[in-house]
Design a protein around this motif. Structure first.
Motif, PDB file in Angstrom:
ATOM      1  N   GLN A  52      -8.389   2.750  -1.144  1.00 50.00           N
ATOM      2  CA  GLN A  52      -9.285   3.888  -0.975  1.00 50.00           C
ATOM      3  C   GLN A  52      -9.934   4.316  -2.289  1.00 50.00           C
ATOM      4  OE1 GLN A  52      -6.026   3.867  -0.533  1.00 50.00           O
ATOM      5  NE2 GLN A  52      -5.067   5.648  -1.501  1.00 50.00           N
ATOM      6  N   ARG A  53      -9.403   3.855  -3.397  1.00 51.06           N
ATOM      7  CA  ARG A  53      -9.979   4.196  -4.710  1.00 51.06           C
ATOM      8  C   ARG A  53     -10.934   3.110  -5.233  1.00 51.06           C
ATOM      9  NH1 ARG A  53      -4.257   5.832  -6.959  1.00 51.06           N
ATOM     10  NH2 ARG A  53      -3.985   7.767  -5.794  1.00 51.06           N
ATOM     11  N   ILE A  69       0.842  -1.206   0.000  1.00 54.56           N
ATOM     12  CA  ILE A  69       0.000   0.000   0.000  1.00 54.56           C
ATOM     13  C   ILE A  69       0.875   1.253   0.000  1.00 54.56           C
ATOM     14  CG2 ILE A  69      -1.636   1.368   1.366  1.00 54.56           C
ATOM     15  CD1 ILE A  69      -2.913  -1.284   2.253  1.00 54.56           C
ATOM     16  N   SER A  70       1.884   1.277   0.882  1.00 51.93           N
ATOM     17  CA  SER A  70       2.721   2.482   0.975  1.00 51.93           C
ATOM     18  C   SER A  70       3.575   2.691  -0.274  1.00 51.93           C
ATOM     19  CB  SER A  70       3.586   2.446   2.226  1.00 51.93           C
ATOM     20  OG  SER A  70       4.511   1.388   2.151  1.00 51.93           O
ATOM     21  N   ALA A  71       3.905   1.646  -0.992  1.00 52.19           N
ATOM     22  CA  ALA A  71       4.676   1.774  -2.233  1.00 52.19           C
ATOM     23  C   ALA A  71       3.782   2.174  -3.405  1.00 52.19           C
ATOM     24  CB  ALA A  71       5.393   0.465  -2.543  1.00 52.19           C
ATOM     25  N   GLY A  72       2.488   2.232  -3.169  1.00 45.90           N
ATOM     26  CA  GLY A  72       1.552   2.622  -4.226  1.00 45.90           C
ATOM     27  C   GLY A  72       1.138   1.481  -5.133  1.00 45.90           C
ATOM     28  N   PRO A 127     -15.778  -3.686  -2.675  1.00 46.39           N
ATOM     29  CA  PRO A 127     -14.409  -4.151  -2.447  1.00 46.39           C
ATOM     30  C   PRO A 127     -13.718  -3.449  -1.274  1.00 46.39           C
ATOM     31  CG  PRO A 127     -14.760  -3.803  -4.788  1.00 46.39           C
ATOM     32  CD  PRO A 127     -15.972  -3.278  -4.063  1.00 46.39           C
ATOM     33  N   GLN A 128     -14.038  -2.170  -1.085  1.00 42.87           N
ATOM     34  CA  GLN A 128     -13.458  -1.460   0.068  1.00 42.87           C
ATOM     35  C   GLN A 128     -13.956  -2.048   1.377  1.00 42.87           C
ATOM     36  OE1 GLN A 128     -13.031   2.728   0.907  1.00 42.87           O
ATOM     37  NE2 GLN A 128     -13.113   3.149  -1.319  1.00 42.87           N
TER      38      GLN A 128
END
Length: 171
Positions: A61-62, A53-56, A67-68
């Motif tokens: 959140q998108r 997540i932190s590496a993108g 799914p979220q």
């Protein structure tokens, strides 16, 4: 002759209790090992997820709402799993009692060697072994119960989180 038979049976019972204590201690070590391994695996899974997540690599959140919800519900299940495995590996020293000499905790509370030596002389080894067996059995049972609950929560984490990621990424 009946006293000899009774003595032999009580001797065998004492031996059985010592065998049970040994087996229960081995089971205690197995439970701690299992919980520690599960705790490590759970931590590694979360570390990998957070790293991605932190590496993108992923952006939950998108994602669309369903799914979220799946993703965050899975992530939320990580917390009780961590707590359950943590409880399983937590040390349980028991409650010291000044009126007996059964465990190290009983000795730790003593202020005098002479007083404790008196307690040791008064302690019935068979009663002590039975007490130890009961205490160890309860501890093992509790640890395994925590492990089972931790595994259930881990399963929720390991199923819902990737499912939310997969459905979110494909949308």
């Amino acid at each position: 002759m009946s006293t000899r038979g009774s003595d032999a049976r009580s001797g065998q019972g004492g031996e059985l209790v010592r065998i049970l204590i040994t087996e229960t201690r081995e089971e205690l070590l197995k439970a701690d090992s299992k919980a520690g391994l599960m705790l490590t695996a759970l931590g590694a899974a979360l570390t990998a997820l957070l790293g991605t997540i932190s590496a993108g690599g992923i952006a939950p959140q998108r994602y669309a709402p369903v799914p979220q919800i799946l993703f965050w519900a899975g992530c939320a299940a990580w917390v009780p799993a961590l707590v359950m495995f943590g409880l399983a590996v937590a040390p349980r020293a028991g409650k010291p009692q000044r009126s007996r000499a059964h465990y190290f905790g009983d000795a730790a509370g003593m202020s005098s060697v002479e007083l404790f030596a008196d307690l040791v002389r008064q302690t019935d080894p068979r009663e002590r072994n039975l007490s130890q067996f009961l205490t160890l059995s309860r501890t093992v049972w509790l640890k395994y119960r925590c492990i089972r609950h931790g595994m259930a929560w881990s399963t929720v984490f390991l199923v819902l989180t990737p499912f939310g990621l997969l459905t979110g990424a494909s949308a």
